[in-house]
Write an enzyme that holds these catalytic residues in place. Structure first.
Site, PDB file in Angstrom:
ATOM      1  N   GLY A  15      31.961  33.341  32.744  1.00 47.72           N
ATOM      2  CA  GLY A  15      31.401  34.703  32.794  1.00 47.72           C
ATOM      3  C   GLY A  15      32.077  35.589  31.755  1.00 47.72           C
ATOM      4  O   GLY A  15      33.290  35.555  31.600  1.00 47.72           O
ATOM      5  N   ARG A  76      28.228  28.091  30.520  1.00 43.76           N
ATOM      6  CA  ARG A  76      28.898  27.183  31.460  1.00 43.76           C
ATOM      7  C   ARG A  76      28.299  25.809  31.129  1.00 43.76           C
ATOM      8  O   ARG A  76      27.105  25.601  31.282  1.00 43.76           O
ATOM      9  CB  ARG A  76      28.622  27.583  32.908  1.00 43.76           C
ATOM     10  CG  ARG A  76      29.027  29.043  33.224  1.00 43.76           C
ATOM     11  CD  ARG A  76      28.971  29.318  34.726  1.00 43.76           C
ATOM     12  NE  ARG A  76      28.827  30.714  35.077  1.00 43.76           N
ATOM     13  CZ  ARG A  76      29.836  31.572  35.275  1.00 43.76           C
ATOM     14  NH1 ARG A  76      31.073  31.165  35.152  1.00 43.76           N
ATOM     15  NH2 ARG A  76      29.608  32.816  35.609  1.00 43.76           N
ATOM     16  N   GLY A 106      37.900  32.410  32.492  1.00 41.93           N
ATOM     17  CA  GLY A 106      38.433  32.470  33.856  1.00 41.93           C
ATOM     18  C   GLY A 106      38.908  31.120  34.358  1.00 41.93           C
ATOM     19  O   GLY A 106      39.156  30.207  33.559  1.00 41.93           O
ATOM     20  N   ASP A 107      38.984  30.966  35.665  1.00 39.77           N
ATOM     21  CA  ASP A 107      39.605  29.749  36.210  1.00 39.77           C
ATOM     22  C   ASP A 107      38.826  28.474  35.892  1.00 39.77           C
ATOM     23  O   ASP A 107      39.423  27.447  35.567  1.00 39.77           O
ATOM     24  CB  ASP A 107      39.896  29.880  37.716  1.00 39.77           C
ATOM     25  CG  ASP A 107      38.640  30.057  38.537  1.00 39.77           C
ATOM     26  OD1 ASP A 107      37.590  30.406  37.960  1.00 39.77           O
ATOM     27  OD2 ASP A 107      38.699  29.841  39.756  1.00 39.77           O
ATOM     28  N   THR A 130      38.596  37.527  32.943  1.00 37.32           N
ATOM     29  CA  THR A 130      37.614  37.524  34.025  1.00 37.32           C
ATOM     30  C   THR A 130      37.720  38.829  34.789  1.00 37.32           C
ATOM     31  O   THR A 130      38.835  39.316  35.004  1.00 37.32           O
ATOM     32  CB  THR A 130      37.830  36.342  34.998  1.00 37.32           C
ATOM     33  OG1 THR A 130      37.100  36.603  36.217  1.00 37.32           O
ATOM     34  CG2 THR A 130      39.291  36.124  35.376  1.00 37.32           C
ATOM     35  N   ASP A 132      37.242  39.103  37.786  1.00 36.48           N
ATOM     36  CA  ASP A 132      37.642  38.796  39.174  1.00 36.48           C
ATOM     37  C   ASP A 132      39.150  38.946  39.427  1.00 36.48           C
ATOM     38  O   ASP A 132      39.571  39.066  40.567  1.00 36.48           O
ATOM     39  CB  ASP A 132      37.242  37.352  39.543  1.00 36.48           C
ATOM     40  CG  ASP A 132      35.755  37.108  39.401  1.00 36.48           C
ATOM     41  OD1 ASP A 132      34.995  38.089  39.381  1.00 36.48           O
ATOM     42  OD2 ASP A 132      35.351  35.934  39.316  1.00 36.48           O
ATOM     43  N   ASP A 134      41.409  36.661  39.360  1.00 35.60           N
ATOM     44  CA  ASP A 134      41.744  35.637  40.353  1.00 35.60           C
ATOM     45  C   ASP A 134      42.625  34.511  39.811  1.00 35.60           C
ATOM     46  O   ASP A 134      42.606  33.400  40.348  1.00 35.60           O
ATOM     47  CB  ASP A 134      40.451  35.048  40.956  1.00 35.60           C
ATOM     48  CG  ASP A 134      39.552  34.437  39.896  1.00 35.60           C
ATOM     49  OD1 ASP A 134      39.828  34.600  38.694  1.00 35.60           O
ATOM     50  OD2 ASP A 134      38.557  33.801  40.277  1.00 35.60           O
ATOM     51  N   ARG A 176      33.605  36.767  43.221  1.00 36.47           N
ATOM     52  CA  ARG A 176      33.497  35.378  43.667  1.00 36.47           C
ATOM     53  C   ARG A 176      34.211  35.234  44.998  1.00 36.47           C
ATOM     54  O   ARG A 176      33.776  35.838  45.971  1.00 36.47           O
ATOM     55  CB  ARG A 176      34.067  34.421  42.609  1.00 36.47           C
ATOM     56  CG  ARG A 176      33.348  33.091  42.557  1.00 36.47           C
ATOM     57  CD  ARG A 176      33.941  32.192  41.517  1.00 36.47           C
ATOM     58  NE  ARG A 176      33.552  32.520  40.187  1.00 36.47           N
ATOM     59  CZ  ARG A 176      32.486  32.026  39.561  1.00 36.47           C
ATOM     60  NH1 ARG A 176      31.713  31.182  40.182  1.00 36.47           N
ATOM     61  NH2 ARG A 176      32.202  32.376  38.332  1.00 36.47           N
TER      62      ARG A 176
END
Ligand code: F6P
Length: 327
Positions: A15, A76, A106-107, A130, A132, A134, A176
């Site tokens: 993302g 992705r 991101g992750d 990201t 997020d 996270d 998420r």
């Protein structure tokens, strides 16, 4: 510094997040100023497989620091999940003479980067980007601050109409499986509560809120909800309240992808610039398979394994701040 790295590839994956462009700019310019050849890889790992690669000069990244999204595009890639796909990606790296990769994402992206790095013994450095927030080992990620501000500004607008109509609003935000965006934007916008996945696993947060009579002293309320299978999302919350408490005039707003767009905040631009330059420094120091993190305002190198290991824990103090400030 003594390093064998003469050429690097840069890609953005997963993302998009505001500040990715500032990161691309910093990595490119730090690479070039250290005598490296730099390549922009388009559409993430997908473009590494399909050979969408272009050499970047300093002016390839001019006038982008203020732009949201990513000039390199993102994707992705299912093909990168296969050994065949990763083999082609490695062959393309060899074709361009790339010695190392800087992966901004991101992750999921850093997980892919870690597998690739181990499989082919390639130095890879990750930048956490990201909305997020996270990833473990970094206080914050590129894009998170901008998204938080975007949500806060949207909440200020929703409050006007919520107050005028004396309504209860459930506002769904991204994240998420991670409640940072919901919790911190609830604090920043003066919302009544945040329903987040980390807590929903253990208890019925909505049930508790209702039992506490969360509207007893207020004529309007706003509750942030993280989009997640665990919370069930804002629609589910609203349906439940409508059934059990028909006296409440309930509305739902799902903020969706507008949270990912927009010009990055000053904080995200500075963070991305610092992290981008640190990624080249890490490669010069022969670091590999690390994510650049920031902790107590100092740059840190976090092994991929630790960065993507498990869900980040929510700070209990933040929960307390929201609880007390919303009574
Ligand atoms: O990881 C960033 C994120 O925006 C999450 O918050 C969200 O769940 C997901 O990406 C949405 O992904 P997509 O843009 O593919 O729908």
């Amino acid at each position: 510094m003594d390093s064998n790295i003469k050429s690097i590839g840069i890609l953005t994956s997963g993302g998009d997040a505001p500040g990715m462009n500032a990161a691309i700019r910093a990595v490119t310019r730090a690479g070039i100023s250290n005598g490296m050849r730099t390549y922009g890889i388009y559409r993430g790992f997908k473009g590494l497989i399909s050979d969408e690669i272009k050499e970047f000069k300093t002016n390839s990244v001019s006038n982008i620091i203020q732009l949201g999204g990513t000039i390199l595009k993102t994707a992705r890639s299912d093909e990168f999940l296969t050994t065949e796909g990763r083999n082609i990606a490695f062959e393309n790296m060899k074709k361009y003479g790339m010695d190392a990769l800087v992966v901004i994402g991101g992750d999921g992206s850093l997980t892919g980067a870690s597998v690739f790095a181990n499989e082919f013994n390639i130095p890879v450095v990750g930048l956490p980007a990201t909305i997020d927030n996270d990833l473990n080992g970094t206080d914050t990620t590129i894009g998170y601050d901008t998204a938080l501000n975007t949500i806060m500004m949207a909440m200020d607008k929703i409050r006007d109409t919520a107050t005028s109509h004396e309504r209860l609003f459930f506002v769904e935000v991204m994240g998420r499986n991670c409640g940072f965006l919901a919790l911190n934007s609830a604090i920043a916008s003066g919302a009544e509560a945040a329903i987040i996945p980390e807590i929903s696993i253990e208890k019925d947060q909505l049930g508790e809120l209702i039992e506490q009579g969360f509207r007893k002293s207020k004529s309007s309320s706003m509750v942030l909800v993280t989009e997640s299978d665990v919370t069930g999302g804002a629609m589910k919350m609203a349906d439940r309240v409508k059934k059990e408490y028909p006296q409440y005039d309930v509305r739902v707003t799902i903020l969706g992808h507008l949270q990912r767009g927009g010009s990055p905040s000053a904080q995200d631009r500075i963070l991305a610039s610092r992290m981008g330059i640190a990624s080249i420094q890490a490669l010069l120091e022969n670091q590999r398979n690390v994510m650049i993190g920031i902790h107590e305002n100092e740059i840190d190198y976090i092994p991929f394994k630790r960065a993507i290991k498990k869900q980040r824990e929510i700070n209990e103090e933040l929960l307390e701040v929201l609880r007390i400030s919303s009574i």
